[in-house]
Structures are given as C-alpha cells and as structure tokens.
Scaffold this motif. Structure first.
Motif, short mmCIF file in Angstrom:
data_model
loop_
_atom_site.label_atom_id
_atom_site.label_comp_id
_atom_site.label_asym_id
_atom_site.label_seq_id
_atom_site.Cartn_x
_atom_site.Cartn_y
_atom_site.Cartn_z
N GLN A 78 0.81 -1.22 0.00
CA GLN A 78 0.00 0.00 0.00
C GLN A 78 0.84 1.27 0.00
O GLN A 78 0.33 2.35 -0.27
CB GLN A 78 -0.93 0.02 1.23
N LEU A 79 2.11 1.16 0.34
CA LEU A 79 2.94 2.36 0.50
C LEU A 79 3.33 3.02 -0.81
O LEU A 79 3.80 4.16 -0.81
CB LEU A 79 4.20 2.02 1.31
N GLY A 80 3.13 2.37 -1.92
CA GLY A 80 3.49 2.92 -3.21
C GLY A 80 2.73 4.20 -3.56
O GLY A 80 3.20 5.00 -4.36
N SER A 81 1.59 4.42 -2.95
CA SER A 81 0.78 5.59 -3.28
C SER A 81 1.22 6.85 -2.54
O SER A 81 0.71 7.93 -2.81
CB SER A 81 -0.69 5.30 -2.95
N LEU A 82 2.19 6.74 -1.65
CA LEU A 82 2.62 7.90 -0.86
C LEU A 82 3.68 8.71 -1.58
O LEU A 82 4.42 8.19 -2.42
CB LEU A 82 3.18 7.42 0.49
N ASP A 83 3.77 10.00 -1.21
CA ASP A 83 4.86 10.81 -1.76
C ASP A 83 6.17 10.34 -1.13
O ASP A 83 6.18 9.56 -0.18
CB ASP A 83 4.61 12.30 -1.53
N GLU A 84 7.28 10.83 -1.67
CA GLU A 84 8.60 10.32 -1.30
C GLU A 84 8.89 10.47 0.20
O GLU A 84 9.38 9.54 0.84
CB GLU A 84 9.68 11.04 -2.12
N SER A 85 8.59 11.61 0.78
CA SER A 85 8.88 11.85 2.19
C SER A 85 8.03 10.95 3.09
O SER A 85 8.53 10.33 4.02
CB SER A 85 8.61 13.32 2.53
N ALA A 86 6.73 10.90 2.82
CA ALA A 86 5.83 10.07 3.62
C ALA A 86 6.18 8.60 3.46
O ALA A 86 6.12 7.82 4.41
CB ALA A 86 4.39 10.33 3.22
N ALA A 88 9.16 7.31 2.81
CA ALA A 88 10.39 7.01 3.54
C ALA A 88 10.09 6.80 5.02
O ALA A 88 10.59 5.86 5.65
CB ALA A 88 11.41 8.14 3.35
N GLN A 89 9.25 7.69 5.58
CA GLN A 89 8.89 7.56 6.99
C GLN A 89 8.10 6.26 7.21
O GLN A 89 8.33 5.53 8.18
CB GLN A 89 8.07 8.76 7.45
N ALA A 90 7.17 5.98 6.33
CA ALA A 90 6.35 4.77 6.46
C ALA A 90 7.21 3.52 6.29
O ALA A 90 7.03 2.54 7.01
CB ALA A 90 5.22 4.79 5.44
N ASP A 91 8.15 3.54 5.33
CA ASP A 91 9.04 2.39 5.13
C ASP A 91 9.85 2.10 6.40
O ASP A 91 10.00 0.94 6.79
CB ASP A 91 10.00 2.64 3.96
N THR A 92 10.36 3.16 7.02
CA THR A 92 11.13 3.00 8.26
C THR A 92 10.25 2.43 9.37
O THR A 92 10.64 1.51 10.09
CB THR A 92 11.73 4.35 8.70
N ASN A 143 1.26 11.32 8.35
CA ASN A 143 1.77 11.91 7.10
C ASN A 143 1.29 11.16 5.87
O ASN A 143 1.68 11.50 4.76
CB ASN A 143 3.30 11.95 7.11
N ALA A 144 0.50 10.12 6.07
CA ALA A 144 0.01 9.32 4.94
C ALA A 144 -1.46 9.66 4.69
O ALA A 144 -2.10 10.35 5.48
CB ALA A 144 0.17 7.84 5.26
N ALA A 145 -1.95 9.18 3.57
CA ALA A 145 -3.35 9.41 3.23
C ALA A 145 -3.91 8.17 2.54
O ALA A 145 -3.16 7.30 2.08
CB ALA A 145 -3.48 10.63 2.32
N GLY A 146 -5.22 8.10 2.50
CA GLY A 146 -5.90 7.05 1.75
C GLY A 146 -5.66 5.66 2.30
O GLY A 146 -5.59 5.44 3.51
N SER A 147 -5.53 4.72 1.35
CA SER A 147 -5.40 3.31 1.74
C SER A 147 -4.10 3.05 2.48
O SER A 147 -4.04 2.15 3.33
CB SER A 147 -5.53 2.41 0.51
N ALA A 148 -3.06 3.83 2.19
CA ALA A 148 -1.80 3.65 2.91
C ALA A 148 -1.97 4.00 4.38
O ALA A 148 -1.49 3.29 5.27
CB ALA A 148 -0.70 4.49 2.27
N ALA A 149 -2.67 5.10 4.65
CA ALA A 149 -2.93 5.51 6.04
C ALA A 149 -3.77 4.46 6.75
O ALA A 149 -3.52 4.13 7.91
CB ALA A 149 -3.61 6.87 6.09
#
Length: 172
Positions: A78-86, A88-92, A143-149
């Motif tokens: 699901q993290l593919g839909s996030l912008d680069e900064s969000a 990176a934080q989500a990946d960590t 910092n995420a939105a949608g399905s990723a959040a």
C-alpha cells in the motif's frame, strides 16, 4: 577387665528407639496420608493447569505475531501511493514493526521452550519494541493518506493486540 558400656547401652536403647518409631508411625493415620496424597495431586494438577495456560497464551501471542507479519507484507504493498517523504517515513516504521514482530516471535519461542519465568526479560523487551514500532506507525500514519494511512492504522492496531498478548504471556 571392664565391660564395654556402649554395646550395652545400644542394646538397651534399641527397643526404646523402635518403640518411638512405632509410636510416630502410628500417629500418621490413613486420613493424614490420604490428605497429604490429595494435596500432592492438587498441586500437580495446578502446575499442569498453569503450564497449559502459559502454553495457550504463548500460542495465542504467536498467532498474533504471525498475523502481524502478514499485515506488514500487506502494508508494504500500500505504500506505493505515498509521496517520497511520507513513503520514507512509512518504510522505516514498517521495517521497525517487522523487526519488533520478529523479536516478539523469538521471545515467544523462547517462552515456549523455557517457560515464561526464564524468558520474562525477552518478552518484556519484545513488548517495548512493539510499543515503539506502534508509535512510529502512528507518526507515519499522520503523514500518509488514503489506503496507505488505513493500512498503517491497521498494522498499528495489530501491534497493539500483539503487545497486549506479549504482556499476558509475560505475566506482567
């Protein structure tokens, strides 16, 4: 030639000792013996019950850890839909969650093999690591939105449940 007094005392004392032993044994009635045997059976039954309870708690926590591991794999997609900064934080946060789940699984395996008392510190450490990973997921979710959040939130909830089960298995 003097006669030894020790052997005479031993011969004279033997019947007294035998009488005292007989008196002591007769004081233990069948009811006392039955009561002691029942207490031993009750203690063994309680010990077996405690072991079974611990095993069930550990198995429950292991199942939760496995579910969390699967949820981590789902969240990564699901993290593919996030912008680069969000992202990176989500990946960590997800990577830290994965490490925490792996530590929890290791602690639970140790608890299963050695018992909760022997693995108390490992369970407590895993619980703390899960709590830290959950906090990171909450921050990443902000910092995420949608399905990723939504996925990050579901994983954070999964870690909350895992933390609770670790606490139960640790007996704290």
């Amino acid at each position: 030639m003097p006669t030894p007094t020790r052997p005479r005392l031993a011969r004279a004392g033997a019947p007294v000792i035998a009488a005292l032993l007989a008196l002591g044994l007769s004081a233990c009635s069948d009811a006392d013996i039955d009561d002691a045997a029942q207490q031993a059976k009750d203690a063994a039954s309680e010990a077996r019950s405690a072991i079974d309870d611990l095993k069930a708690q550990v198995d429950d926590a292991k199942a939760e850890a496995d579910a969390a591991q699967q949820k981590i794999e789902d969240v990564k997609e699901q993290l593919g839909s996030l912008d680069e900064s969000a992202r990176a934080q989500a990946d960590t946060a997800v990577a830290d969650a994965q490490t925490a789940v792996q530590e929890a699984q290791t602690a639970l395996e140790q608890a299963q093999a050695e018992g909760a008392a022997a693995s108390q510190q490992a369970l407590t450490d895993a619980q703390a690591q899960v709590a830290d990973a959950q906090a990171e997921l909450e921050a990443a979710k902000a910092n995420a939105a949608g399905s990723a959040a939504d996925s990050l939130d579901q994983l954070a909830q999964q870690l909350t449940t895992l933390g609770d089960k670790l606490e139960t298995a640790a007996g704290s």
